[in-house]
Every structure is written in structure tokens, then in C-alpha cells.
Design an enzyme around this catalytic site. Sequence first.
Site, PDB file in Angstrom:
ATOM      1  N   THR A   1       0.842  -1.169  -0.139  1.00 17.71           N
ATOM      2  CA  THR A   1       0.062   0.082  -0.127  1.00 17.71           C
ATOM      3  C   THR A   1       0.933   1.279  -0.009  1.00 17.71           C
ATOM      4  O   THR A   1       1.616   1.276   0.725  1.00 17.71           O
ATOM      5  CB  THR A   1      -0.816  -0.085   1.116  1.00 17.71           C
TER       6      THR A   1
ATOM      7  N   PHE B   1       0.903   5.285   0.830  1.00 20.96           N
ATOM      8  CA  PHE B   1       0.223   6.227   1.617  1.00 20.96           C
ATOM      9  C   PHE B   1       0.893   7.482   1.066  1.00 20.96           C
ATOM     10  O   PHE B   1       1.833   7.597   0.936  1.00 20.96           O
ATOM     11  CB  PHE B   1       0.684   6.280   3.226  1.00 20.96           C
TER      12      PHE B   1
END
Length: 357
Positions: A257, A259
Site C-alpha cells: 500500500t 500512503f
Amino acid sequence: MSEQLLKQHRDAIDSIDVQILNLLNQRAQHARDIGEIKGGGIIYRPEREAQVLRRIKELNPGPLAGESVARLFREVMSECLALEKPLSIAYLGPEGTFTQLAALKHFGHAARTVACGSIDEAFRLVESRTLDYVVAPVENSTEGAIGRTLDLMVSSPLKICGEVVLRIHHHLLRKDGTQDGIRRVYAHAQALAQCHEWLNKNLPASVERVSVASNAEAARLAAEEPDCAAIAGQAAAERYNLLKLAENIEDEPNNTTRFLVLGHQDVGPTGQDKTSIIVSAPNRPGAVHYLLEPLAANGVSMTKFESRPSRAGLWDYVFFIDMEGHVQDANLAAALEDLRQRTAFVKVLGAYPLAVL
Ligand SMILES: C=C(O[C@@H]1C=C(C(=O)O)C=C[C@H]1O)C(=O)O
């Protein structure tokens, strides 16, 4: 084992530790003096921190790994900065979410991470300057874009000042250690999607899958309900005292992921930067091609292209584009200039250093 040899090495370590200790404090004193020169203005400088970490990795002679020394220096800088005032970081809570891990990875453990009830609330607390920075997930390698973060950036005055990339491992967690008699599995919708195949293969179809606001919230619920399980990461397992029934159950082994870190400041160039923009386009044949021409013409590489329905008009779209380079680079500035002639809405979300850790 030679006691004599052991003692020699331990004496050497003791004397090196004293030197490290003194050097750390000398470093901290310089950071404090720099803080005074900044005179109460913004003390955190993402561009400088990225340069410090990259330099450490380049200079590192080993045997410690480059990643390891960078992590250590990340913490040293975090403590030096906290001497002035610890940074406060808003993230989607509760405690133990991947976003909190990402915040600590980026800012180090001297930063104060503050759990918020939603990504919207996290943005608001930074927009109102109650907290210093927000860390929010923006895309996952398996599941794609995080729509809420993208939508908030369309109208938020906050600027992107950094990115964090985190490998995501999900585990099946429960209060006691068996897979029998699970009635329900709690997880964030993204985690349910990322573990979809594993769940189909390993749990009976009768087990209900319930999506909740965050993985940590899922872990909290599983800690309270013995016949339920949760999908969450290591931090949530530890925080809520849950046992791991199965580890790394994500379908895609490279599940990652990305961010974004957002605050109020513009960040200077480091030589390895990214610029993120939003542009609008009507739903017309050739519109996207027309918008991307200036990038190709100026030799700007695009690293991401994401479309979202515009809130303004039915079937109009906004495009989120990430490019290699900094807004102050001549070719990128020229591409932006050209782009502004071609569409009514161009918003520069920020120019920031590529993730180092
Ligand atoms: C010391 C400074 O302030 C902060 C602390 C840093 C450090 O400890 O090296 C680096 C950048 C800033 O976030 C600086 O701007 O150089």
C-alpha cells in the site's frame, strides 16, 4: 569460548557506545540550533530528511544493511526533531492500523500519532492546524485506488509532502487458537478483497464476512467476540492480544500500500522527486490523449494515472496523475504550463521526495 576474547570485544563495544552516545547528543544539539534559526516556523523538512537518509544508504560500508542503517537514522532524526516539538500525525484509527504503521515508518517513533475516526476527520484536524500532518492510504497494489483519499484531495488545501510505501501482510486472528466454530470474520473491505481467495478456500461458506471501518477495528471486535475472527496485521494482533490462526493470507504476495503525507508546506527538490496533480476533462473522444500530450512532448514520465468521476457534472472525470520530477524542474514546469492551456482545472497537489525507506 575464550573469555579473554569476549571481554576484549565487549570492552570495545562499551567504548564505541560512549562515542556513539556523545555523537548522537552533538547531532541533537545541532538540530536544536537549526530549530532556533528557523525561529518557530516549520521545523520538519522532508527534502532534507530524504537527502540525509539517501546519503547514509550510499555511504554505508556494511556489514549492516542499507535499509537497517536508514531505519536507525530515521529514528535518530525523529528524536532530534522532537527536541523542538514532537510532530503530531493524524491517521485513520483505531491504534494498530496499517496507516499508523506507515506514519511511524515515515516520521519515526518520536512522532505523536493521533487516531481519527475517519480519513475525513484526519484531513480536517490538519486543515485546522490542530495536528501537523496527515498520513492517508492512496493506493493498494492488489485493490487499486482508495477513493476517499483521492476525493478529499480535490478540494483540500493540504499539500502532499511525502509518500510511504508499506508491504501489507494480513493474518487471520482470533481470541483463542482454533479455526473451528468461527461465525463471522471482521475486516476492512480492502482486506476482505485482498484475502478473498484464501477465505474461499479455507473457511466454510457459512462464515459471514463483515466489513468494518478499519483492520484494527476488526481486531478490537474479534477480541470482544470469541466466536468471531478478524483479518488484520501484526500491530493490531499485538494491540488486541489476538492469536494468529493463519499468517500472510493475502492473495497477492507482493501486496503493497502506498500512503501520502500531507501538510501545509511546499517541499524543495531533492533530485529524486515525484509531482502529483489533478486535471479535469470532459467525457469526449480524444480528451485523455489531448491532456497527456504535453507530458510526452516535454519528456515527463508518468508513474500513475487514475480517473474518478467528477462531483461537478455527470460523466465528467478528474484525473490523478503522478509524474517523475519536481514542479521546479524546467521540463515539468513547461508541461504544466501547456496543460493549463488545455483544460480549465489543473491542481498541483504537491512535489515531494520519492519514498526512501
Ligand atoms: C535539523 C533540521 O531539522 C529537522 C531535523 C533533521 C535532522 O535531524 O537531520 C532534518 C530535517 C528537519 O526535519 C534541518 O532542517 O536540517
